[in-house]
Motif scaffolding. Structure first.
Motif, short mmCIF file in Angstrom:
data_model
loop_
_atom_site.label_atom_id
_atom_site.label_comp_id
_atom_site.label_asym_id
_atom_site.label_seq_id
_atom_site.Cartn_x
_atom_site.Cartn_y
_atom_site.Cartn_z
N GLU A 1 0.85 -1.19 0.00
CA GLU A 1 0.00 0.00 0.00
C GLU A 1 0.89 1.24 0.00
O GLU A 1 1.84 1.33 0.76
N LEU B 1 0.23 5.28 0.20
CA LEU B 1 -0.69 6.41 0.36
C LEU B 1 0.10 7.70 0.27
O LEU B 1 1.19 7.80 0.82
N ALA C 1 -4.14 6.55 -3.32
CA ALA C 1 -3.41 5.39 -2.81
C ALA C 1 -3.25 4.38 -3.94
O ALA C 1 -4.10 4.27 -4.82
#
Length: 312
Positions: free
Chosen positions: A156, A158, A223
């Motif tokens: 991930e 972001l 994201a």
């Protein structure tokens, strides 16, 4: 060969990126990210991490066996200075949470982009607060290894722009419904390097919106989720039904209630989050014109009524 001539040959074939980057957390993702940013030309790099390199880190960290027992931050900074001389890298062997508030803010203010790559949600939140206070763009790379995902299947990344233009790390934490701390503890080297390389593109895009890497940024989706090379578990098949190497941009929504960190919410930031600056400026003047029109009409009605009252 002199150093300037050496650098000229390097950057003759590759466009050098410029800018200062603060990286809090130089473990697996942060370590490979620091090296990639040095290769791209970013300088200076300020690296902050309290940990030392241990045996279990060797398979997923750029520092090798000779650095065992050494601090990760200063050890990695030294390696970067030796292998990438154009990059000025400094290491701070300390817990960011325990640094004086003034030093935290100073480190963020010196950077063009702030990166938080720790395995501590508390530290990530603190970096988020400091980056917001310093009004610096920030990036939060991580690898999911909570109970729903096995062996670091999902990376991930972001990114947060200051001034409530995008949801912050706290907003994203609510979006995840309080998932466990994201960390790279069980990630394979390939998965971690994949996240680090993609994060480097995000940093380059934030540092220079005209950079060719800027295509990775999406104003509506802040994201990127990356599916690595490990087998797909049932927990994420809905998000990545085909398996294998894949990426997906995701829109992180503002929370319904004002965020305690950035104070953004869906109600207060709808226009700011979705409308380009020139359109927002036009809308602002349209609101002013509408207000003045209403005031003029009210005054005109008042004068008409006052005239009738006087004549009567």
């Amino acid at each position: 060969m002199t150093e300037p001539a050496w650098q000229d040959r390097v950057w003759a074939r590759h466009r050098r990126r410029t800018g200062a980057v603060l990286i809090v957390g130089t473990g697996a993702v942060g370590g490979f990210l620091a090296e990639e940013l040095a290769r791209l030309g970013f300088s200076p790099l300020h690296l902050v991490d309290p940990d030392i390199l241990e045996v279990e880190n060797l398979v997923r960290h750029p520092l090798g066996a000779p650095a065992l027992g050494q601090p990760k931050a200063s050890g990695l900074a030294g390696r970067i200075r030796r292998e990438f001389p154009p990059c000025e890298a400094t290491g701070v062997d300390a817990d960011f949470l325990k640094l004086p508030v003034g030093e935290q803010l100073w480190l963020a203010e010196q950077a063009d982009v702030v990166v938080a790559a720790t395995d501590s949600a508390a530290c990530q939140r603190r970096v988020n607060a400091v980056a917001l206070a310093a009004r610096k763009p920030a990036v939060y790379p991580a690898v999911w290894v909570d109970a729903r995902v096995r062996d670091a299947e999902v990376g991930e990344i972001l990114w947060v722009l200051p001034g409530r233009r995008t949801p912050c790390y706290e907003c994203a934490a609510e979006f995840r419904n309080g998932a466990a701390d994201a960390q790279a503890a069980r990630g394979t080297r390939l998965d971690i390097q994949l996240v680090a390389l993609a994060t480097a593109q995000v940093v380059a895009a934030l540092a220079d919106p005209e950079d060719e890497h800027a295509a990775i940024l999406d104003r509506q989706r802040t994201a990127v989720y990356l599916h690595g090379l490990t087998p797909t578990s049932p927990a994420i098949r809905d998000a990545f039904p085909t398996g294998g190497l894949e990426s997906r941009n995701v829109r992180i929504p503002f929370p319904d209630r004002p965020c305690p960190a950035c104070h953004g919410s869906r109600l207060r930031t709808w226009d700011a989050a979705r409308t380009p600056p020139d359109e927002r400026e036009g809308a602002r003047w349209a609101h002013v014109a509408a207000f003045l029109t209403i005031v003029f009409i009210v005054m005109l009605l008042f004068l008409v009524l006052a005239g009738r009252f006087i004549r009567s």
